[in-house]
Scaffold this motif. Sequence first.
Motif, PDB file in Angstrom:
ATOM      1  N   GLY A  46      39.693  -5.670  33.429  1.00 31.91           N
ATOM      2  CA  GLY A  46      38.338  -5.124  33.489  1.00 31.91           C
ATOM      3  C   GLY A  46      38.016  -4.299  32.260  1.00 31.91           C
ATOM      4  O   GLY A  46      38.903  -3.776  31.583  1.00 31.91           O
ATOM      5  N   THR A  47      36.715  -4.193  31.951  1.00 35.24           N
ATOM      6  CA  THR A  47      36.288  -3.362  30.827  1.00 35.24           C
ATOM      7  C   THR A  47      36.632  -1.908  31.104  1.00 35.24           C
ATOM      8  O   THR A  47      36.468  -1.412  32.227  1.00 35.24           O
ATOM      9  CB  THR A  47      34.776  -3.506  30.592  1.00 35.24           C
ATOM     10  OG1 THR A  47      34.457  -4.889  30.420  1.00 35.24           O
ATOM     11  CG2 THR A  47      34.344  -2.733  29.358  1.00 35.24           C
ATOM     12  N   LEU A  48      37.098  -1.215  30.080  1.00 32.94           N
ATOM     13  CA  LEU A  48      37.567   0.155  30.225  1.00 32.94           C
ATOM     14  C   LEU A  48      36.955   1.034  29.143  1.00 32.94           C
ATOM     15  O   LEU A  48      36.942   0.670  27.966  1.00 32.94           O
ATOM     16  CB  LEU A  48      39.097   0.199  30.119  1.00 32.94           C
ATOM     17  CG  LEU A  48      39.771   1.569  30.124  1.00 32.94           C
ATOM     18  CD1 LEU A  48      39.629   2.224  31.487  1.00 32.94           C
ATOM     19  CD2 LEU A  48      41.247   1.441  29.744  1.00 32.94           C
ATOM     20  N   TRP A  49      36.447   2.180  29.546  1.00 39.07           N
ATOM     21  CA  TRP A  49      35.987   3.199  28.604  1.00 39.07           C
ATOM     22  C   TRP A  49      36.863   4.427  28.830  1.00 39.07           C
ATOM     23  O   TRP A  49      37.098   4.831  29.975  1.00 39.07           O
ATOM     24  CB  TRP A  49      34.530   3.562  28.854  1.00 39.07           C
ATOM     25  CG  TRP A  49      33.582   2.421  28.650  1.00 39.07           C
ATOM     26  CD1 TRP A  49      32.919   2.079  27.506  1.00 39.07           C
ATOM     27  CD2 TRP A  49      33.183   1.457  29.638  1.00 39.07           C
ATOM     28  NE1 TRP A  49      32.132   0.970  27.719  1.00 39.07           N
ATOM     29  CE2 TRP A  49      32.273   0.563  29.014  1.00 39.07           C
ATOM     30  CE3 TRP A  49      33.504   1.253  30.981  1.00 39.07           C
ATOM     31  CZ2 TRP A  49      31.682  -0.497  29.686  1.00 39.07           C
ATOM     32  CZ3 TRP A  49      32.930   0.192  31.661  1.00 39.07           C
ATOM     33  CH2 TRP A  49      32.027  -0.669  31.015  1.00 39.07           C
ATOM     34  N   GLN A  50      37.333   5.053  27.771  1.00 42.63           N
ATOM     35  CA  GLN A  50      38.241   6.179  27.955  1.00 42.63           C
ATOM     36  C   GLN A  50      38.092   7.190  26.828  1.00 42.63           C
ATOM     37  O   GLN A  50      37.663   6.863  25.718  1.00 42.63           O
ATOM     38  CB  GLN A  50      39.685   5.692  28.037  1.00 42.63           C
ATOM     39  CG  GLN A  50      40.149   4.849  26.859  1.00 42.63           C
ATOM     40  CD  GLN A  50      41.524   4.273  27.084  1.00 42.63           C
ATOM     41  OE1 GLN A  50      42.401   4.931  27.638  1.00 42.63           O
ATOM     42  NE2 GLN A  50      41.748   3.039  26.652  1.00 42.63           N
ATOM     43  N   ARG A  51      38.458   8.419  27.130  1.00 40.81           N
ATOM     44  CA  ARG A  51      38.483   9.509  26.171  1.00 40.81           C
ATOM     45  C   ARG A  51      39.732  10.333  26.452  1.00 40.81           C
ATOM     46  O   ARG A  51      40.214  10.407  27.581  1.00 40.81           O
ATOM     47  CB  ARG A  51      37.256  10.420  26.310  1.00 40.81           C
ATOM     48  CG  ARG A  51      35.916   9.747  26.085  1.00 40.81           C
ATOM     49  CD  ARG A  51      35.670   9.429  24.616  1.00 40.81           C
ATOM     50  NE  ARG A  51      34.315   8.940  24.411  1.00 40.81           N
ATOM     51  CZ  ARG A  51      33.923   7.680  24.578  1.00 40.81           C
ATOM     52  NH1 ARG A  51      34.803   6.767  24.970  1.00 40.81           N
ATOM     53  NH2 ARG A  51      32.673   7.329  24.366  1.00 40.81           N
ATOM     54  N   SER A  52      40.247  11.002  25.434  1.00 39.09           N
ATOM     55  CA  SER A  52      41.396  11.884  25.626  1.00 39.09           C
ATOM     56  C   SER A  52      41.322  13.024  24.632  1.00 39.09           C
ATOM     57  O   SER A  52      40.634  12.945  23.605  1.00 39.09           O
ATOM     58  CB  SER A  52      42.716  11.124  25.452  1.00 39.09           C
ATOM     59  OG  SER A  52      42.815  10.580  24.155  1.00 39.09           O
ATOM     60  N   GLY A  53      42.029  14.093  24.943  1.00 38.86           N
ATOM     61  CA  GLY A  53      42.040  15.256  24.069  1.00 38.86           C
ATOM     62  C   GLY A  53      42.968  16.317  24.627  1.00 38.86           C
ATOM     63  O   GLY A  53      43.651  16.097  25.639  1.00 38.86           O
ATOM     64  N   PRO A  54      43.012  17.479  23.995  1.00 36.00           N
ATOM     65  CA  PRO A  54      43.872  18.561  24.493  1.00 36.00           C
ATOM     66  C   PRO A  54      43.354  19.097  25.813  1.00 36.00           C
ATOM     67  O   PRO A  54      42.148  19.210  26.030  1.00 36.00           O
ATOM     68  CB  PRO A  54      43.795  19.612  23.385  1.00 36.00           C
ATOM     69  CG  PRO A  54      42.524  19.314  22.652  1.00 36.00           C
ATOM     70  CD  PRO A  54      42.305  17.845  22.752  1.00 36.00           C
ATOM     71  N   GLY A  55      44.298  19.400  26.705  1.00 40.41           N
ATOM     72  CA  GLY A  55      43.927  19.948  28.001  1.00 40.41           C
ATOM     73  C   GLY A  55      44.168  21.442  28.051  1.00 40.41           C
ATOM     74  O   GLY A  55      43.788  22.164  27.140  1.00 40.41           O
ATOM     75  N   GLY A  56      44.843  21.895  29.096  1.00 43.56           N
ATOM     76  CA  GLY A  56      45.118  23.317  29.236  1.00 43.56           C
ATOM     77  C   GLY A  56      43.838  24.126  29.314  1.00 43.56           C
ATOM     78  O   GLY A  56      42.882  23.773  30.010  1.00 43.56           O
ATOM     79  N   ALA A  57      43.785  25.214  28.540  1.00 46.28           N
ATOM     80  CA  ALA A  57      42.633  26.109  28.572  1.00 46.28           C
ATOM     81  C   ALA A  57      41.363  25.447  28.053  1.00 46.28           C
ATOM     82  O   ALA A  57      40.254  25.878  28.364  1.00 46.28           O
ATOM     83  CB  ALA A  57      42.934  27.362  27.751  1.00 46.28           C
ATOM     84  N   GLN A  58      41.503  24.376  27.264  1.00 44.80           N
ATOM     85  CA  GLN A  58      40.330  23.718  26.689  1.00 44.80           C
ATOM     86  C   GLN A  58      39.697  22.706  27.647  1.00 44.80           C
ATOM     87  O   GLN A  58      38.586  22.227  27.397  1.00 44.80           O
ATOM     88  CB  GLN A  58      40.724  22.994  25.401  1.00 44.80           C
ATOM     89  CG  GLN A  58      41.296  23.916  24.329  1.00 44.80           C
ATOM     90  CD  GLN A  58      41.649  23.153  23.069  1.00 44.80           C
ATOM     91  OE1 GLN A  58      40.805  22.498  22.472  1.00 44.80           O
ATOM     92  NE2 GLN A  58      42.904  23.226  22.674  1.00 44.80           N
ATOM     93  N   ALA A  59      40.383  22.368  28.729  1.00 40.06           N
ATOM     94  CA  ALA A  59      39.909  21.303  29.612  1.00 40.06           C
ATOM     95  C   ALA A  59      38.550  21.617  30.218  1.00 40.06           C
ATOM     96  O   ALA A  59      37.683  20.748  30.309  1.00 40.06           O
ATOM     97  CB  ALA A  59      40.931  21.045  30.710  1.00 40.06           C
ATOM     98  N   SER A  60      38.347  22.871  30.631  1.00 38.13           N
ATOM     99  CA  SER A  60      37.102  23.204  31.318  1.00 38.13           C
ATOM    100  C   SER A  60      35.888  23.039  30.418  1.00 38.13           C
ATOM    101  O   SER A  60      34.796  22.737  30.892  1.00 38.13           O
ATOM    102  CB  SER A  60      37.157  24.644  31.858  1.00 38.13           C
ATOM    103  OG  SER A  60      37.383  25.559  30.805  1.00 38.13           O
ATOM    104  N   GLY A  61      36.075  23.223  29.108  1.00 37.37           N
ATOM    105  CA  GLY A  61      34.955  23.095  28.194  1.00 37.37           C
ATOM    106  C   GLY A  61      34.697  21.696  27.694  1.00 37.37           C
ATOM    107  O   GLY A  61      33.569  21.363  27.307  1.00 37.37           O
ATOM    108  N   SER A  62      35.721  20.842  27.713  1.00 35.89           N
ATOM    109  CA  SER A  62      35.569  19.502  27.127  1.00 35.89           C
ATOM    110  C   SER A  62      35.484  18.385  28.146  1.00 35.89           C
ATOM    111  O   SER A  62      35.100  17.261  27.805  1.00 35.89           O
ATOM    112  CB  SER A  62      36.734  19.221  26.166  1.00 35.89           C
ATOM    113  OG  SER A  62      37.985  19.414  26.795  1.00 35.89           O
ATOM    114  N   LEU A  63      35.817  18.659  29.417  1.00 36.01           N
ATOM    115  CA  LEU A  63      35.866  17.584  30.407  1.00 36.01           C
ATOM    116  C   LEU A  63      34.490  16.981  30.681  1.00 36.01           C
ATOM    117  O   LEU A  63      34.309  15.757  30.627  1.00 36.01           O
ATOM    118  CB  LEU A  63      36.489  18.108  31.709  1.00 36.01           C
ATOM    119  CG  LEU A  63      36.630  17.095  32.853  1.00 36.01           C
ATOM    120  CD1 LEU A  63      37.357  15.849  32.407  1.00 36.01           C
ATOM    121  CD2 LEU A  63      37.346  17.740  34.036  1.00 36.01           C
ATOM    122  N   LEU A  64      33.502  17.802  30.956  1.00 35.78           N
ATOM    123  CA  LEU A  64      32.171  17.270  31.275  1.00 35.78           C
ATOM    124  C   LEU A  64      31.540  16.525  30.102  1.00 35.78           C
ATOM    125  O   LEU A  64      30.940  15.454  30.315  1.00 35.78           O
ATOM    126  CB  LEU A  64      31.265  18.385  31.777  1.00 35.78           C
ATOM    127  CG  LEU A  64      31.471  18.786  33.246  1.00 35.78           C
ATOM    128  CD1 LEU A  64      30.626  19.995  33.607  1.00 35.78           C
ATOM    129  CD2 LEU A  64      31.165  17.628  34.180  1.00 35.78           C
TER     130      LEU A  64
END
Length: 264
Positions: A32-50
């Motif tokens: 199936g077609t897949l769209w994905q993103r990744s990056g640093p988590g931890g304390a930065q997750a709350s700001g970058s997830l949305l």
Amino acid sequence: MPIATPPSQRLLAIETSTDALSVALGSGEPGGTLWQRSGPGGAQASGSLLPMVRSVLNEANWSLDTLAAVVFGRGPGSFTGLRTACSVAQGLAYGAQGLSRAGGLPVLPVDTLLALAEEARQALVDAGQALPGVIVALLDARMGEVYVAPYACHAAGPAGLVPLAPPRLCAPADLEAYLKDLAPGERLLTGNVFESCAAALTDLAGQRHSALPSATALLRLAPGLIAAGHTVPAQDALPLYVRDKVAQTTAERERIRQAAEAGA
């Protein structure tokens, strides 16, 4: 134009249980077609997830209210990361209700260690290697402990991963004794503990594969778990805390101090 994936198969997965953050969008079906993103988590997750979620939805040209479910890694893992994933999954599910999706979206909590085992399983499949009898998922739990869960690997697909025991905490030096009866034969050890706990793992038998749980692994697991009835309403989606607390509140510390003084 939107990708012609039926709404009944449109899934969003988010994984923030470790120091790596990932988001995946698709059907979870092979090919199936897949769209994905990744990056640093931890304390930065709350700001970058949305922003990552908005990015993949925009790229697919899917709206939130057309999703079949929101999938998240429920733990065990980083307390902050698990709370972030759960609250965002709940918020998105309720947000769809505001977009005229009656009742909001179903939410699928998935064990982080199962996603880790699936990440390793898929890596072996992609490399054309034989699957082991058991995959042991290991994540650094800090405080001198690891999270561990063994999975029997019965088939080539993610549905072939069968838990042999629930996730638990274990001292690294005690892992071999714990796994001796649960996983006595060929086993693959996968996770992020092989450097941080190297000295304590010298006697732990098994091939080693460094990996982290990912949103794409959650997405592959989701169709089978949804078919088995594991989705819940948003209000019932909760993190899995194998270690219930990592810190005491001020009031708890004061009660402990007073009890100690009274007993002195």
